[in-house]
Design a protein around this motif. Structure first.
Motif, PDB file in Angstrom:
ATOM      1  N   TYR A  82       0.857  -1.193   0.000  1.00 16.80           N
ATOM      2  CA  TYR A  82       0.000   0.000   0.000  1.00 16.80           C
ATOM      3  C   TYR A  82       0.889   1.237   0.000  1.00 16.80           C
ATOM      4  O   TYR A  82       1.638   1.476   0.940  1.00 16.80           O
ATOM      5  CB  TYR A  82      -0.889  -0.035   1.245  1.00 16.80           C
ATOM      6  CG  TYR A  82      -1.730   1.194   1.486  1.00 16.80           C
ATOM      7  CD1 TYR A  82      -2.386   1.849   0.449  1.00 16.80           C
ATOM      8  CD2 TYR A  82      -1.902   1.694   2.768  1.00 16.80           C
ATOM      9  CE1 TYR A  82      -3.169   2.963   0.678  1.00 16.80           C
ATOM     10  CE2 TYR A  82      -2.693   2.796   3.016  1.00 16.80           C
ATOM     11  CZ  TYR A  82      -3.319   3.429   1.966  1.00 16.80           C
ATOM     12  OH  TYR A  82      -4.105   4.532   2.197  1.00 16.80           O
ATOM     13  N   TRP A  92       1.032   5.151   0.208  1.00 18.98           N
ATOM     14  CA  TRP A  92       0.170   6.169   0.792  1.00 18.98           C
ATOM     15  C   TRP A  92       0.985   7.393   1.191  1.00 18.98           C
ATOM     16  O   TRP A  92       2.222   7.383   1.129  1.00 18.98           O
ATOM     17  CB  TRP A  92      -0.522   5.593   2.033  1.00 18.98           C
ATOM     18  CG  TRP A  92       0.437   5.309   3.163  1.00 18.98           C
ATOM     19  CD1 TRP A  92       1.324   4.272   3.258  1.00 18.98           C
ATOM     20  CD2 TRP A  92       0.640   6.112   4.314  1.00 18.98           C
ATOM     21  NE1 TRP A  92       2.046   4.379   4.406  1.00 18.98           N
ATOM     22  CE2 TRP A  92       1.649   5.495   5.078  1.00 18.98           C
ATOM     23  CE3 TRP A  92       0.062   7.285   4.772  1.00 18.98           C
ATOM     24  CZ2 TRP A  92       2.096   6.034   6.285  1.00 18.98           C
ATOM     25  CZ3 TRP A  92       0.499   7.807   5.980  1.00 18.98           C
ATOM     26  CH2 TRP A  92       1.510   7.179   6.723  1.00 18.98           C
ATOM     27  N   CYS A 107      -2.932  12.503   1.717  1.00 22.16           N
ATOM     28  CA  CYS A 107      -3.801  11.907   0.698  1.00 22.16           C
ATOM     29  C   CYS A 107      -5.214  11.725   1.255  1.00 22.16           C
ATOM     30  O   CYS A 107      -5.429  10.929   2.167  1.00 22.16           O
ATOM     31  CB  CYS A 107      -3.204  10.569   0.266  1.00 22.16           C
ATOM     32  SG  CYS A 107      -4.302   9.513  -0.672  1.00 22.16           S
ATOM     33  N   TYR A 146      -7.790  10.437  -0.292  1.00 21.09           N
ATOM     34  CA  TYR A 146      -8.303   9.109  -0.639  1.00 21.09           C
ATOM     35  C   TYR A 146      -7.732   8.043   0.304  1.00 21.09           C
ATOM     36  O   TYR A 146      -8.395   7.037   0.568  1.00 21.09           O
ATOM     37  CB  TYR A 146      -7.983   8.751  -2.091  1.00 21.09           C
ATOM     38  CG  TYR A 146      -8.826   9.525  -3.070  1.00 21.09           C
ATOM     39  CD1 TYR A 146     -10.205   9.338  -3.120  1.00 21.09           C
ATOM     40  CD2 TYR A 146      -8.254  10.440  -3.938  1.00 21.09           C
ATOM     41  CE1 TYR A 146     -10.989  10.045  -4.007  1.00 21.09           C
ATOM     42  CE2 TYR A 146      -9.024  11.148  -4.834  1.00 21.09           C
ATOM     43  CZ  TYR A 146     -10.395  10.959  -4.869  1.00 21.09           C
ATOM     44  OH  TYR A 146     -11.173  11.661  -5.743  1.00 21.09           O
ATOM     45  N   CYS A 147      -6.516   8.267   0.813  1.00 20.80           N
ATOM     46  CA  CYS A 147      -5.957   7.340   1.805  1.00 20.80           C
ATOM     47  C   CYS A 147      -6.793   7.384   3.085  1.00 20.80           C
ATOM     48  O   CYS A 147      -7.029   6.350   3.718  1.00 20.80           O
ATOM     49  CB  CYS A 147      -4.498   7.685   2.107  1.00 20.80           C
ATOM     50  SG  CYS A 147      -3.407   7.605   0.660  1.00 20.80           S
ATOM     51  N   ASP A 206      -9.940   8.042   3.129  1.00 21.63           N
ATOM     52  CA  ASP A 206     -11.154   7.288   2.778  1.00 21.63           C
ATOM     53  C   ASP A 206     -10.908   5.790   2.915  1.00 21.63           C
ATOM     54  O   ASP A 206     -11.780   5.058   3.383  1.00 21.63           O
ATOM     55  CB  ASP A 206     -11.610   7.616   1.359  1.00 21.63           C
ATOM     56  CG  ASP A 206     -12.124   9.042   1.232  1.00 21.63           C
ATOM     57  OD1 ASP A 206     -12.441   9.680   2.262  1.00 21.63           O
ATOM     58  OD2 ASP A 206     -12.193   9.521   0.076  1.00 21.63           O
ATOM     59  N   TYR A 207      -9.731   5.335   2.462  1.00 23.70           N
ATOM     60  CA  TYR A 207      -9.398   3.911   2.648  1.00 23.70           C
ATOM     61  C   TYR A 207      -9.435   3.541   4.127  1.00 23.70           C
ATOM     62  O   TYR A 207     -10.002   2.519   4.510  1.00 23.70           O
ATOM     63  CB  TYR A 207      -8.004   3.588   2.081  1.00 23.70           C
ATOM     64  CG  TYR A 207      -8.011   3.050   0.678  1.00 23.70           C
ATOM     65  CD1 TYR A 207      -8.613   1.828   0.373  1.00 23.70           C
ATOM     66  CD2 TYR A 207      -7.391   3.740  -0.348  1.00 23.70           C
ATOM     67  CE1 TYR A 207      -8.619   1.337  -0.918  1.00 23.70           C
ATOM     68  CE2 TYR A 207      -7.393   3.254  -1.639  1.00 23.70           C
ATOM     69  CZ  TYR A 207      -8.001   2.046  -1.928  1.00 23.70           C
ATOM     70  OH  TYR A 207      -8.011   1.554  -3.202  1.00 23.70           O
ATOM     71  N   PRO A 235      -3.434   7.059  -3.578  1.00 22.67           N
ATOM     72  CA  PRO A 235      -3.095   5.737  -3.065  1.00 22.67           C
ATOM     73  C   PRO A 235      -2.973   4.745  -4.215  1.00 22.67           C
ATOM     74  O   PRO A 235      -3.667   4.853  -5.215  1.00 22.67           O
ATOM     75  CB  PRO A 235      -4.323   5.398  -2.198  1.00 22.67           C
ATOM     76  CG  PRO A 235      -5.464   6.060  -2.908  1.00 22.67           C
ATOM     77  CD  PRO A 235      -4.893   7.326  -3.509  1.00 22.67           C
ATOM     78  N   GLY A 293      -5.381   4.273  -7.495  1.00 18.31           N
ATOM     79  CA  GLY A 293      -6.364   5.189  -6.954  1.00 18.31           C
ATOM     80  C   GLY A 293      -7.263   4.494  -5.940  1.00 18.31           C
ATOM     81  O   GLY A 293      -6.939   3.429  -5.419  1.00 18.31           O
ATOM     82  N   TYR A 294      -8.387   5.143  -5.690  1.00 17.21           N
ATOM     83  CA  TYR A 294      -9.303   4.641  -4.674  1.00 17.21           C
ATOM     84  C   TYR A 294     -10.262   3.616  -5.266  1.00 17.21           C
ATOM     85  O   TYR A 294     -10.785   3.799  -6.356  1.00 17.21           O
ATOM     86  CB  TYR A 294     -10.099   5.811  -4.077  1.00 17.21           C
ATOM     87  CG  TYR A 294     -11.079   5.367  -3.022  1.00 17.21           C
ATOM     88  CD1 TYR A 294     -10.648   5.063  -1.745  1.00 17.21           C
ATOM     89  CD2 TYR A 294     -12.428   5.236  -3.317  1.00 17.21           C
ATOM     90  CE1 TYR A 294     -11.534   4.640  -0.773  1.00 17.21           C
ATOM     91  CE2 TYR A 294     -13.330   4.823  -2.348  1.00 17.21           C
ATOM     92  CZ  TYR A 294     -12.870   4.518  -1.077  1.00 17.21           C
ATOM     93  OH  TYR A 294     -13.749   4.096  -0.125  1.00 17.21           O
TER      94      TYR A 294
END
Length: 138
Positions: free
Chosen positions: A41, A43, A47, A49-50, A52-53, A97, A114-115
């Motif tokens: 991963y 990251w 970020c 989107y990170c 969001d992950y 990410p 990406g996400y």
């Protein structure tokens, strides 16, 4: 700007409710010894989107269960760690990410650029596990 709420200690970083190794060499050795694929991963703390992950994907119990079939390695793209930089160059990663799922020998099984939402992320994990199993039968 949001910053990913990521904790870390000497050997691990914590994303959502998952623990990711930060020592790439140790992860590669573990994967070879346990005959498991590696999910890398990539990251950064900036970020979104990170984040969001962390919140929407890694914290999900179904995702955590599936991730148990992988050796997990987190590479902070803002770090100057030589092993992380080696993986970044090897897999041509230049933004977060991204996930690269590889065999213990480094061969790529699946890339996630990406996400990806929870359902798609689980599909990627299944595809990687199928590809890994197929390679073992050949």
């Amino acid at each position: 700007m949001n910053a990913a709420p990521t904790l870390s200690d000497e050997n691990y970083s914590y994303h959502g409710d998952t623990r990711w190794q930060t020592n790439v060499s140790a992860a590669e050795a573990t994967a070879a010894a346990e005959d498991k694929p590696i999910i890398v991963y990539f990251w950064t703390t900036w970020c979104t989107y990170c984040e969001d992950y962390n919140r929407e994907v890694y914290a999900d119990p179904a995702v955590q269960s599936e991730l148990d079939d992988f050796v997990k390695v987190a590479v902070n793209l803002d770090s100057d760690a030589p092993a992380g930089n080696r993986l970044q160059r090897k897999y041509n990663v230049d933004y977060p990410p991204q996930h690269v799922i590889i065999r213990p020998d480094g061969e790529v099984l699946v890339r996630i650029n990406g996400y990806a939402g929870k359902s798609d992320f689980l599909s990627y994990l299944d595809a990687a596990k199928s590809e890994y199993a197929r390679g073992k039968r050949q």
